[in-house]
Scaffold this active site. Structure first.
Site, mmCIF file in Angstrom:
data_model
loop_
_atom_site.group_PDB
_atom_site.id
_atom_site.type_symbol
_atom_site.label_atom_id
_atom_site.label_comp_id
_atom_site.label_asym_id
_atom_site.label_seq_id
_atom_site.Cartn_x
_atom_site.Cartn_y
_atom_site.Cartn_z
ATOM 1 N N TRP A 130 24.925 24.523 25.334
ATOM 2 C CA TRP A 130 24.120 23.848 24.327
ATOM 3 C C TRP A 130 24.877 23.323 23.299
ATOM 4 O O TRP A 130 24.209 22.332 22.581
ATOM 5 C CB TRP A 130 23.274 24.790 23.593
ATOM 6 C CG TRP A 130 23.550 26.037 23.324
ATOM 7 C CD1 TRP A 130 23.903 27.186 23.914
ATOM 8 C CD2 TRP A 130 24.269 26.309 22.025
ATOM 9 N NE1 TRP A 130 24.465 28.276 23.057
ATOM 10 C CE2 TRP A 130 24.845 27.622 21.837
ATOM 11 C CE3 TRP A 130 24.528 25.479 20.811
ATOM 12 C CZ2 TRP A 130 25.438 28.147 20.886
ATOM 13 C CZ3 TRP A 130 25.274 25.944 19.851
ATOM 14 C CH2 TRP A 130 25.887 27.280 19.902
ATOM 15 N N ASN A 131 26.073 23.651 23.021
ATOM 16 C CA ASN A 131 26.602 23.174 21.734
ATOM 17 C C ASN A 131 27.095 21.649 21.663
ATOM 18 O O ASN A 131 27.116 21.034 20.393
ATOM 19 C CB ASN A 131 27.755 23.913 21.251
ATOM 20 C CG ASN A 131 28.793 24.251 22.429
ATOM 21 O OD1 ASN A 131 28.791 23.867 23.734
ATOM 22 N ND2 ASN A 131 30.333 24.384 22.286
ATOM 23 N N LYS A 154 22.085 22.563 35.709
ATOM 24 C CA LYS A 154 21.626 23.674 35.050
ATOM 25 C C LYS A 154 22.055 23.782 33.829
ATOM 26 O O LYS A 154 23.064 24.237 33.315
ATOM 27 C CB LYS A 154 21.587 25.078 35.796
ATOM 28 C CG LYS A 154 20.826 26.247 35.565
ATOM 29 C CD LYS A 154 21.044 27.036 33.906
ATOM 30 C CE LYS A 154 20.463 27.677 33.561
ATOM 31 N NZ LYS A 154 20.461 28.067 32.189
ATOM 32 N N HIS A 155 21.309 23.410 32.819
ATOM 33 C CA HIS A 155 21.436 23.180 31.398
ATOM 34 C C HIS A 155 21.362 24.312 30.505
ATOM 35 O O HIS A 155 20.223 25.117 31.153
ATOM 36 C CB HIS A 155 21.041 22.010 30.695
ATOM 37 C CG HIS A 155 21.916 21.477 29.678
ATOM 38 N ND1 HIS A 155 22.839 22.075 28.759
ATOM 39 C CD2 HIS A 155 22.131 19.956 29.411
ATOM 40 C CE1 HIS A 155 23.379 21.063 28.091
ATOM 41 N NE2 HIS A 155 22.948 20.024 28.460
ATOM 42 N N ALA A 156 21.794 24.640 29.408
ATOM 43 C CA ALA A 156 21.564 25.777 28.591
ATOM 44 C C ALA A 156 19.751 25.901 28.249
ATOM 45 O O ALA A 156 19.246 24.583 28.069
ATOM 46 C CB ALA A 156 22.168 25.740 27.460
ATOM 47 N N SER A 157 19.315 26.989 28.520
ATOM 48 C CA SER A 157 17.861 26.952 28.316
ATOM 49 C C SER A 157 17.248 26.554 27.109
ATOM 50 O O SER A 157 16.026 26.405 26.960
ATOM 51 C CB SER A 157 17.185 28.499 28.726
ATOM 52 O OG SER A 157 17.578 28.799 30.204
ATOM 53 N N SER A 207 30.431 31.153 28.152
ATOM 54 C CA SER A 207 31.062 32.252 27.588
ATOM 55 C C SER A 207 31.835 33.078 28.819
ATOM 56 O O SER A 207 31.707 32.612 30.062
ATOM 57 C CB SER A 207 29.873 33.371 27.201
ATOM 58 O OG SER A 207 29.049 33.856 28.631
ATOM 59 N N GLU A 228 35.536 26.424 32.100
ATOM 60 C CA GLU A 228 35.754 26.123 30.647
ATOM 61 C C GLU A 228 35.061 27.386 29.766
ATOM 62 O O GLU A 228 33.891 26.980 29.430
ATOM 63 C CB GLU A 228 35.452 24.872 30.304
ATOM 64 C CG GLU A 228 36.387 24.366 29.126
ATOM 65 C CD GLU A 228 35.528 24.349 27.886
ATOM 66 O OE1 GLU A 228 35.666 25.635 27.074
ATOM 67 O OE2 GLU A 228 34.847 23.713 27.532
ATOM 68 N N LEU A 229 35.808 28.475 29.509
ATOM 69 C CA LEU A 229 35.309 29.438 28.732
ATOM 70 C C LEU A 229 35.496 29.446 27.133
ATOM 71 O O LEU A 229 35.714 28.394 26.767
ATOM 72 C CB LEU A 229 35.521 30.774 29.367
ATOM 73 C CG LEU A 229 35.311 30.633 30.858
ATOM 74 C CD1 LEU A 229 35.696 32.103 31.651
ATOM 75 C CD2 LEU A 229 34.038 30.444 31.490
ATOM 76 N N CYS A 262 34.275 25.653 21.154
ATOM 77 C CA CYS A 262 35.263 26.385 21.766
ATOM 78 C C CYS A 262 36.614 26.022 21.359
ATOM 79 O O CYS A 262 37.468 26.897 21.237
ATOM 80 C CB CYS A 262 35.149 26.274 23.374
ATOM 81 S SG CYS A 262 33.804 26.637 24.098
#
Length: 454
Positions: A130-131, A154-157, A207, A228-229, A262
């Site tokens: 989401w960022n 599948k995007h952040a909820s 994450s 990419e974490l 990140c």
């Protein structure tokens, strides 16, 4: 289960969406896979035209996207517009250079003709955060699509409106139907999508824990993955650095996007001779940043993305102080509504403390003292992360030498770490593997095929 769009500045639920049923999800995945046959056989010229048209749509939609980002994750309007305009540049970059990156390469082997071709593989699943809800989707989607693959997102909820708006951009541009689709699903359906026979791989930005789970599923099915974490980037300030420039850049990096990046500077490792001076200069720059309404055009830092994220950050700050760190600035949750958090500086944290090795995903600077260059490098590399980093010195050759010693995927000398289309982007260690952007990124989901003519 409802997928909610919640305004982090007010705590108000702005919109709700019903999560798709597994049946509908697979129907859309199948439709995207069906679109792959025609898309893979399309010309590079046609794909390039699609990307150019998308860049135009993005630029005309910058205000709309900025409003959605401010609403769903608290990004200031000015930052949201800048993110969309940057996203347009990645479309234009691959429209211009994508074909040359994938053109068949001739070789002569033992006097015989050979070729290396780059062929698309199928449908790729993107699991995105989401960022940076537009840039991080498009920096992986655009090269993947230019290579001839199709994609499901599948995007952040917490950013469903941004996710749907991205799909709408594809519809408004020249892209054919179903080359890219957004899936309104929760994390519980990710495994079933990735296990679908038509999905050939996954790219995830998120994450470390999410990366481990998704990579394990991909590995069990022998499917490609790019991860990419997290990151805890070292910002190394040497004794001869331009302290004014370093402090300003460090504060900007730490406060941009409310510190939720990140590749933001997170661990400031400063030579003892300039330690006190740098701390004070950083403090002056950071305390001038006032968290405020993301819908105000003058705002440079809005709220964090949620109350929960802010609580997690406060817990880390409290543990850092309990471990021996000293609060130089901030560190206290303000009164009032919203997920606002002040720019914070923690100095003198014991380097061997557990909390010093964690990623602080918010506007918090941890500052450590180094005795010399050697210790600075040791401290920079004593981390489970390896995404980005920077070295600050007026001796460029010295900076280059030390930059090559830092264990990370992207290191800047006298500059703020950022991802750019011409350069490969990604990490090592627990920051993930694989690369996005550049020639390396466009070749992640292709078949590197050798053809030999005997």
């Amino acid at each position: 289960m409802a997928i909610q769009s919640t305004n982090p500045a007010t705590g108000k639920v702005e919109k709700e969406f019903d999560e798709w049923t597994p049946v509908r999800t697979i129907e859309v995945v199948s439709a995207v896979h069906s679109a792959f046959t025609d898309w893979r056989n399309s010309t590079f010229s046609y794909r390039s035209d699609c990307l150019k048209s998308m860049a135009e749509v993005l630029r005309s939609s910058a205000d709309e996207f900025a409003f959605l980002m401010a609403t769903e994750m608290g990004k200031p309007l000015s930052s949201g517009r800048a993110e969309v305009l940057k996203s347009a540049t990645v479309c234009e970059y691959y429209a211009e250079h994508g074909e040359s990156m994938l053109t068949s390469e001739p070789y002569f082997v033992d006097g015989m003709q050979a070729y290396v071709d780059y062929a698309p593989l199928g449908t790729v699943l993107a699991v995105m955060p989401w960022n940076y809800p537009v840039w991080q989707v498009l920096r992986i989607a655009i090269p993947t699509l230019m290579a001839g693959n199709t994609m499901v997102l599948k995007h952040a909820s917490n950013v469903p409106q941004c996710a749907l708006a991205i799909e709408e951009v594809f519809k408004k541009s020249l892209f054919p139907d179903n080359v890219f689709r957004t899936l309104l699903i929760g994390t519980g359906q990710v495994e079933s999508v990735l296990n679908h026979d038509s999905v050939i791989g996954v790219c995830l930005t998120g994450s470390e824990s999410a990366g481990r789970k998704v990579a394990a599923v991909a590995g069990s099915r022998l499917k490609r993955s790019v991860m990419e974490l997290g990151g805890s980037d070292a910002f190394v300030v040497l004794a001869d650095a331009d302290l004014d420039e370093a402090a300003l850049t460090g504060a900007t990096s730490r406060c941009s996007n409310a510190g939720q990046a990140c590749i933001a500077a997170k661990r400031f490792i400063v030579h003892k001779d300039v330690y006190e001076s740098f701390v004070q200069k950083l403090k002056v720059n950071m305390e001038s940043v006032k968290p405020s309404d993301p819908f105000d055009d003058e705002t440079v830092m809005g709220p964090m993305a949620s109350i929960e994220f802010r609580s997690d950050l406060q817990n880390q700050v409290d543990r850092a102080v309990a471990a021996g760190g000293k609060l130089e600035l901030g560190g206290v949750i303000p009164d009032g509504a919203g997920a606002f958090y002040p720019p914070t500086i923690i100095r003198d944290i014991p380097f061997d403390s557990e909390v010093s090795r964690e990623e602080f995903f918010g506007p918090v600077a941890m500052i450590f003292r180094a005795e010399n260059d050697e210790q600075a490098m040791q401290m920079a590399n004593d981390s489970s992360f390896g995404l980005g980093g920077s070295v600050w010195t007026q001796d460029v050759e010295r900076g280059l030498k030390l930059a090559r010693q830092i264990e990370a995927g992207l290191v800047y000398v006298n500059g703020r770490v950022s991802s750019r289309p011409p350069l490969p982007f990604g990490g090592i260690k627990n920051s993930g593997y694989g690369r996005e952007l550049s020639t390396y990124g466009i070749r992640e989901f292709v078949n590197v095929k050798s053809i030999f003519i005997g």
